[in-house]
Motif scaffolding. Structure first.
Motif, PDB file in Angstrom:
ATOM      1  N   LEU A 123      11.182   2.539  -9.096  1.00 31.81           N
ATOM      2  CA  LEU A 123      10.771   2.502  -7.688  1.00 31.81           C
ATOM      3  C   LEU A 123       9.670   3.543  -7.485  1.00 31.81           C
ATOM      4  CD1 LEU A 123      11.443   1.612  -4.709  1.00 31.81           C
ATOM      5  CD2 LEU A 123      13.051   3.541  -4.673  1.00 31.81           C
ATOM      6  N   VAL A 124       8.583   3.156  -6.813  1.00 34.73           N
ATOM      7  CA  VAL A 124       7.507   4.125  -6.584  1.00 34.73           C
ATOM      8  C   VAL A 124       7.160   4.208  -5.104  1.00 34.73           C
ATOM      9  CG1 VAL A 124       6.363   3.845  -8.808  1.00 34.73           C
ATOM     10  CG2 VAL A 124       5.707   2.380  -6.930  1.00 34.73           C
ATOM     11  N   THR A 125       6.642   5.372  -4.726  1.00 34.14           N
ATOM     12  CA  THR A 125       6.042   5.542  -3.410  1.00 34.14           C
ATOM     13  C   THR A 125       4.541   5.417  -3.625  1.00 34.14           C
ATOM     14  OG1 THR A 125       7.819   6.939  -2.660  1.00 34.14           O
ATOM     15  CG2 THR A 125       5.719   7.183  -1.509  1.00 34.14           C
ATOM     16  N   LEU A 126       3.927   4.514  -2.892  1.00 32.02           N
ATOM     17  CA  LEU A 126       2.507   4.241  -3.120  1.00 32.02           C
ATOM     18  C   LEU A 126       1.626   5.363  -2.595  1.00 32.02           C
ATOM     19  CD1 LEU A 126       2.557   0.463  -2.191  1.00 32.02           C
ATOM     20  CD2 LEU A 126       2.679   1.510  -4.455  1.00 32.02           C
ATOM     21  N   GLU A 127       0.556   5.630  -3.325  1.00 36.70           N
ATOM     22  CA  GLU A 127      -0.416   6.632  -2.887  1.00 36.70           C
ATOM     23  C   GLU A 127      -1.178   6.107  -1.677  1.00 36.70           C
ATOM     24  OE1 GLU A 127      -3.273   8.211  -5.492  1.00 36.70           O
ATOM     25  OE2 GLU A 127      -1.767   9.498  -6.439  1.00 36.70           O
ATOM     26  N   ALA A 128      -1.616   7.048  -0.852  1.00 40.00           N
ATOM     27  CA  ALA A 128      -2.394   6.647   0.330  1.00 40.00           C
ATOM     28  C   ALA A 128      -3.615   5.822  -0.095  1.00 40.00           C
ATOM     29  CB  ALA A 128      -2.837   7.890   1.093  1.00 40.00           C
ATOM     30  N   SER A 129      -4.254   6.197  -1.213  1.00 39.39           N
ATOM     31  CA  SER A 129      -5.473   5.483  -1.638  1.00 39.39           C
ATOM     32  C   SER A 129      -5.149   4.048  -2.064  1.00 39.39           C
ATOM     33  CB  SER A 129      -6.170   6.224  -2.782  1.00 39.39           C
ATOM     34  OG  SER A 129      -5.361   6.222  -3.938  1.00 39.39           O
ATOM     35  N   ASN A 154      -5.324  -1.713  -0.605  1.00 36.27           N
ATOM     36  CA  ASN A 154      -4.657  -3.007  -0.405  1.00 36.27           C
ATOM     37  C   ASN A 154      -4.583  -3.420   1.061  1.00 36.27           C
ATOM     38  OD1 ASN A 154      -4.393  -2.916  -3.100  1.00 36.27           O
ATOM     39  ND2 ASN A 154      -2.172  -2.863  -3.176  1.00 36.27           N
ATOM     40  N   ALA A 155      -5.014  -2.525   1.958  1.00 40.24           N
ATOM     41  CA  ALA A 155      -4.915  -2.813   3.397  1.00 40.24           C
ATOM     42  C   ALA A 155      -5.749  -4.034   3.774  1.00 40.24           C
ATOM     43  CB  ALA A 155      -5.364  -1.597   4.214  1.00 40.24           C
ATOM     44  N   ARG A 156      -6.777  -4.336   2.972  1.00 38.98           N
ATOM     45  CA  ARG A 156      -7.642  -5.481   3.288  1.00 38.98           C
ATOM     46  C   ARG A 156      -6.871  -6.800   3.300  1.00 38.98           C
ATOM     47  NH1 ARG A 156      -8.392  -4.503  -2.256  1.00 38.98           N
ATOM     48  NH2 ARG A 156      -8.891  -6.311  -3.569  1.00 38.98           N
ATOM     49  N   PHE A 157      -5.726  -6.818   2.636  1.00 40.40           N
ATOM     50  CA  PHE A 157      -4.935  -8.048   2.602  1.00 40.40           C
ATOM     51  C   PHE A 157      -3.966  -8.153   3.786  1.00 40.40           C
ATOM     52  CE2 PHE A 157      -5.721  -7.111  -2.005  1.00 40.40           C
ATOM     53  CZ  PHE A 157      -6.561  -8.174  -2.249  1.00 40.40           C
ATOM     54  N   PHE A 158      -3.827  -7.066   4.544  1.00 37.88           N
ATOM     55  CA  PHE A 158      -2.864  -7.039   5.662  1.00 37.88           C
ATOM     56  C   PHE A 158      -3.637  -6.962   6.980  1.00 37.88           C
ATOM     57  CE2 PHE A 158      -0.538  -5.649   1.985  1.00 37.88           C
ATOM     58  CZ  PHE A 158       0.782  -6.020   2.190  1.00 37.88           C
ATOM     59  N   ILE A 200      -3.329  -1.210   8.150  1.00 40.53           N
ATOM     60  CA  ILE A 200      -2.755  -0.382   7.076  1.00 40.53           C
ATOM     61  C   ILE A 200      -1.273  -0.080   7.329  1.00 40.53           C
ATOM     62  CG2 ILE A 200      -3.571   1.803   8.086  1.00 40.53           C
ATOM     63  CD1 ILE A 200      -4.036   2.412   4.843  1.00 40.53           C
ATOM     64  N   ASP A 201      -0.885  -0.069   8.602  1.00 44.61           N
ATOM     65  CA  ASP A 201       0.526   0.218   8.916  1.00 44.61           C
ATOM     66  C   ASP A 201       1.469  -0.827   8.344  1.00 44.61           C
ATOM     67  OD1 ASP A 201      -0.384   2.361  10.318  1.00 44.61           O
ATOM     68  OD2 ASP A 201      -0.516   1.249  12.202  1.00 44.61           O
ATOM     69  N   GLU A 202       0.935  -2.008   8.101  1.00 40.86           N
ATOM     70  CA  GLU A 202       1.792  -3.082   7.569  1.00 40.86           C
ATOM     71  C   GLU A 202       1.923  -3.025   6.051  1.00 40.86           C
ATOM     72  OE1 GLU A 202       0.687  -6.980   8.872  1.00 40.86           O
ATOM     73  OE2 GLU A 202       0.530  -6.332  10.948  1.00 40.86           O
ATOM     74  N   VAL A 203       1.100  -2.197   5.395  1.00 38.38           N
ATOM     75  CA  VAL A 203       1.179  -2.124   3.927  1.00 38.38           C
ATOM     76  C   VAL A 203       2.463  -1.370   3.563  1.00 38.38           C
ATOM     77  CG1 VAL A 203       0.020  -1.408   1.802  1.00 38.38           C
ATOM     78  CG2 VAL A 203      -1.343  -1.984   3.837  1.00 38.38           C
ATOM     79  N   PRO A 204       3.309  -1.981   2.744  1.00 39.90           N
ATOM     80  CA  PRO A 204       4.547  -1.282   2.391  1.00 39.90           C
ATOM     81  C   PRO A 204       4.267   0.089   1.769  1.00 39.90           C
ATOM     82  CG  PRO A 204       4.671  -3.576   1.723  1.00 39.90           C
ATOM     83  CD  PRO A 204       3.252  -3.325   2.149  1.00 39.90           C
ATOM     84  N   THR A 205       5.237   0.961   1.868  1.00 41.76           N
ATOM     85  CA  THR A 205       5.062   2.316   1.333  1.00 41.76           C
ATOM     86  C   THR A 205       5.677   2.457  -0.054  1.00 41.76           C
ATOM     87  OG1 THR A 205       7.092   2.987   2.441  1.00 41.76           O
ATOM     88  CG2 THR A 205       5.037   3.385   3.618  1.00 41.76           C
ATOM     89  N   GLN A 206       6.501   1.479  -0.433  1.00 38.11           N
ATOM     90  CA  GLN A 206       7.145   1.561  -1.747  1.00 38.11           C
ATOM     91  C   GLN A 206       6.985   0.247  -2.505  1.00 38.11           C
ATOM     92  OE1 GLN A 206      11.194   2.732  -0.546  1.00 38.11           O
ATOM     93  NE2 GLN A 206      10.806   4.626  -1.673  1.00 38.11           N
TER      94      GLN A 206
END
Ligand code: PGA
Length: 232
Positions: A146-152, A157-161, A164-170
């Protein structure tokens, strides 16, 4: 590592599809699959090719935590949309992003992988040098986790959502050791944003701060890129 540089993306993706087809002809039956913008033209070419994966199995590198397979940004959805609808496998595995206990799910996925060694692994590379969702600093000995995604990464990946708030954090991802067990790896790096990470890989600048540099230790890696050597 063997690198092939292309002046057009069309030529690169024609070659990438040919490498996948050749791997299958040479007996690969278990394929490690990747997602992301980089893989889309490759899957489009494979969908058009005379190749049948119905006796093969696939394992995806990673999946977001919290997204159902029916969510349009889940990697399960991506795989169906870009490949599996046209080229079904006998069985296709992805980590379950909705598992009640993600750590347990990681262990389950790793055990499955160990039962079915990957013959041929597709890989993209993150701007920060990640492979799968193994972010900088991940141990080269890591297995599925299990990983916590880096802000970068979330930003990339925010371009697909919608935002950015909708991009999962893990996410759940194969570990670096899991990836390195594949018999053959095809890494595709397209676009200037990947230049720095790719150069570190080619320099065999072996550091956990740039996860992809581990590939320099793998006996059978092919790299395809549209980036030309600087000054050429
Ligand atoms: P991309 O992602 O293909 O969307 O650039 C690659 C990666 O982050 O591994």
């Amino acid at each position: 590592m063997r690198i092939e540089r292309f002046s057009s993306q069309a030529a690169l993706y024609t070659r990438a599809a040919a490498i996948v087809i050749e791997a299958k002809q040479h007996g690969a039956t278990t394929f490690g699959l990747a997602t992301g913008g980089t893989m889309e033209p490759l899957y489009a070419n494979i969908c058009k090719a005379a190749i049948d994966f119905s006796q093969c199995i696939s394992f995806n590198l990673d999946e977001y935590v919290g997204l159902a397979a029916t969510h349009q940004q889940s990697y399960a959805y991506y795989m169906h949309k870009h490949l599996f609808h046209a080229k079904p496998f006998q069985a296709s595995y992805l980590p379950n992003g909705l598992a009640a206990d993600p750590q347990e799910e990681a262990a389950r996925y790793e055990a499955l992988l160990q039962q079915h060694p990957v013959d041929f692994q597709l890989l993209g590379i993150g701007q920060n040098g990640h492979i799968g969702f193994n972010e900088p600093g991940t141990s080269f000995d890591s297995v599925t986790h299990l990983v916590t995604l880096e802000a970068s990464t979330r930003q990339a990946n925010a371009r697909f959502f919608q935002s950015i708030d909708e991009v999962p954090t893990q996410a759940l991802t194969m570990g670096i050791q899991s990836i390195m067990r594949a018999k053959c790896i095809l890494l595709i790096a397209v676009g200037e944003a990947k230049r720095e990470a790719l150069e570190r890989v080619l320099a065999a600048d072996y550091t956990e701060e740039i996860p992809a540099t581990v590939l320099a230790k793998h006996p059978n890696v092919i790299i395809l890129t549209d980036l030309q050597e600087r000054g050429v």
